[in-house]
Design an enzyme around this catalytic site. Structure first.
Site, PDB file in Angstrom:
ATOM      1  CG  HIS A  36      -2.052  -0.979   0.986  1.00 37.46           C
ATOM      2  ND1 HIS A  36      -3.275  -0.743   0.292  1.00 37.46           N
ATOM      3  CD2 HIS A  36      -2.207  -2.362   1.316  1.00 37.46           C
ATOM      4  CE1 HIS A  36      -4.098  -1.691   0.529  1.00 37.46           C
ATOM      5  NE2 HIS A  36      -3.323  -2.724   0.965  1.00 37.46           N
ATOM      6  CG  ASP A  38       1.012   0.386  -5.287  1.00 35.05           C
ATOM      7  OD1 ASP A  38       0.419   0.804  -4.169  1.00 35.05           O
ATOM      8  OD2 ASP A  38       0.785  -0.338  -6.031  1.00 35.05           O
ATOM      9  CB  SER A  69     -10.265 -17.456 -20.310  1.00 39.09           C
ATOM     10  OG  SER A  69     -11.331 -17.645 -19.399  1.00 39.09           O
ATOM     11  N   GLY A 128      -3.642 -12.697  -4.072  1.00 37.44           N
ATOM     12  CA  GLY A 128      -2.652 -11.517  -3.985  1.00 37.44           C
ATOM     13  C   GLY A 128      -1.362 -11.848  -4.762  1.00 37.44           C
ATOM     14  CG  ASP A 176       0.002  -5.737  -8.414  1.00 38.96           C
ATOM     15  OD1 ASP A 176       1.142  -5.489  -7.647  1.00 38.96           O
ATOM     16  OD2 ASP A 176      -1.050  -5.814  -8.370  1.00 38.96           O
TER      17      ASP A 176
END
Length: 386
Positions: A36, A38, A69, A128, A176
């Site tokens: 937290h 970024d 997918s 995560g 990410d």
């Protein structure tokens, strides 16, 4: 990689009735430390992992984009020229959001061909490990190649973040996508989220005979839900009250003053971000000066801060950390946005079995769903598969 590559090629042919032009892949990521920070223009230190998302892609003769997918029965089709974030929904918002975001960054969607995209992933969803950024990054490098665009990896990280923020609706930072696109083997991506300067830092886990265990608690989370957004709002409120552009401008020495100005909850949110930034810097320095066996205490401190100050842990994550440390892990913490997901435990390789057994036993005693415990290694970032 061979089996999953065959899966994505076969899936493409079965869904679209023709052969793909190529296969591209991108990894999920583990954030070693820096949670937290970024979106507060701070420091993060993730690495790409050896679990990947693959996309098979082929051009079309029109402007239609079709996505399908293995992890959803839903297939989606849209005209590239009518792409809008508010019209995207479900899992297709990730790949189609990237196509839209490329247009926002200068790709001429009036002239590029339509595409068929088929997605296969071995990155666990909701753990995560940023399965979302893996999809976005794989699609970004694929479309960059297919459409012959002139975007470097840093630009593609911003493309992925825009897709996540606007098409998916998750107010995440750029960490990410940066890890997924820039990762290297046995190295982390030390990223300054203010100026987007990144540095590849060797981790040294292999030579130190260490494994990084991921403990997927099976407690699913979603960044698009309220807890994440509420934490971000608290950080922004704290910065405003302190008269700074972002919490990046607040340092550990400033915390006594901050405590006088802020209400208790906002102060604790601020304290987490400020001390977590310092822990990232300390981790990079410690790796350089003393090696990976010396960073365990920083991982432990990060978890306590997320549990007590930022309040984003859950009992399953706390138990995973406690059990793994008790069985010999050098350090452990929850990783990712919180409210579920995974913990990580830096573990000497001879103790991996004991740590896994201790965690599984602890979860069984509490009556929790059995966790998935597996090792990951730092891997290369997004690429075209040969």
């Amino acid at each position: 990689m061979t089996d999953i590559r065959q899966d994505v090629l076969q899936g493409f042919e079965q869904r679209f009735g023709r052969r793909a032009q190529g296969v591209w892949s991108a990894p999920g990521r583990v954030n070693l430390i820096g949670e937290h920070t970024d979106y507060n223009e701070g420091f993060v230190f993730p690495f790409a992992i050896n679990r990947r998302t693959l996309v098979a892609v082929a051009k079309r003769d029109d402007h239609v984009a079709r996505v399908a997918s293995t992890f959803s029965d839903e297939a989606h089709e849209t005209d590239l020229l009518s792409l809008r974030p508010d019209k995207l929904h479900g899992w297709s918002a990730y790949p189609l959001g990237v196509a839209w975001a490329l247009g926002q960054f200068g790709a001429d969607l009036w002239t590029v061909p339509g595409v068929d995209i088929f997605v296969v992933s071995e990155v666990p969803v909701g753990a995560g490990l940023s399965s979302s950024a893996a999809i976005e990054s794989a699609v970004a490098v694929a479309l960059t190649d297919i459409w012959k665009l002139d975007f470097d990896r840093r630009a593609l990280a911003r493309v992925g973040q825009l897709a996540e923020n606007k098409a998916v609706g998750a107010p995440t930072g750029i960490m990410d996508q940066s890890a997924s696109l820039l990762g290297r083997r046995d190295a982390g991506v030390f990223l300054d989220c203010r100026n987007l300067h990144e540095e590849i830092i060797p981790l040294g886990f292999e030579n130190a005979d260490l494994e990084l265990l991921v403990i997927d608690t099976k407690v699913s989370h979603s960044h698009a839900t309220g807890g994440y957004a509420a934490r971000r709002a608290s950080c922004e409120a704290g910065a405003r009250a302190l008269g700074v552009e972002s919490l990046r401008d607040v340092h550990v020495d400033d915390l006594p003053r901050a405590q006088q100005i802020l209400d208790d909850e906002t102060f604790r949110r601020v304290r987490h971000v400020v001390t977590e930034n310092q822990r990232v810097l300390d981790t990079v320095r410690t790796l350089r000066e003393h090696g990976p066996t010396a960073i365990g205490g920083l991982l432990d401190a990060s978890h306590l801060s997320m549990r007590d100050d930022f309040e984003i842990s859950v009992p399953e994550l706390d138990l995973a950390v406690e059990a793994s440390r008790g069985a010999g892990a050098l350090g452990a913490r929850m990783t990712g946005g919180g409210f579920g997901g995974a913990a990580i435990a830096l573990t000497p390789r001879p103790l991996v079995g004991a740590v896994r057994a201790a965690v599984e036993s602890a979860f069984a005693e509490r009556g929790y769903t059995a966790p998935d415990v597996f090792a990951v290694s730092a891997a290369a970032g997004a690429t075209r598969e040969e």
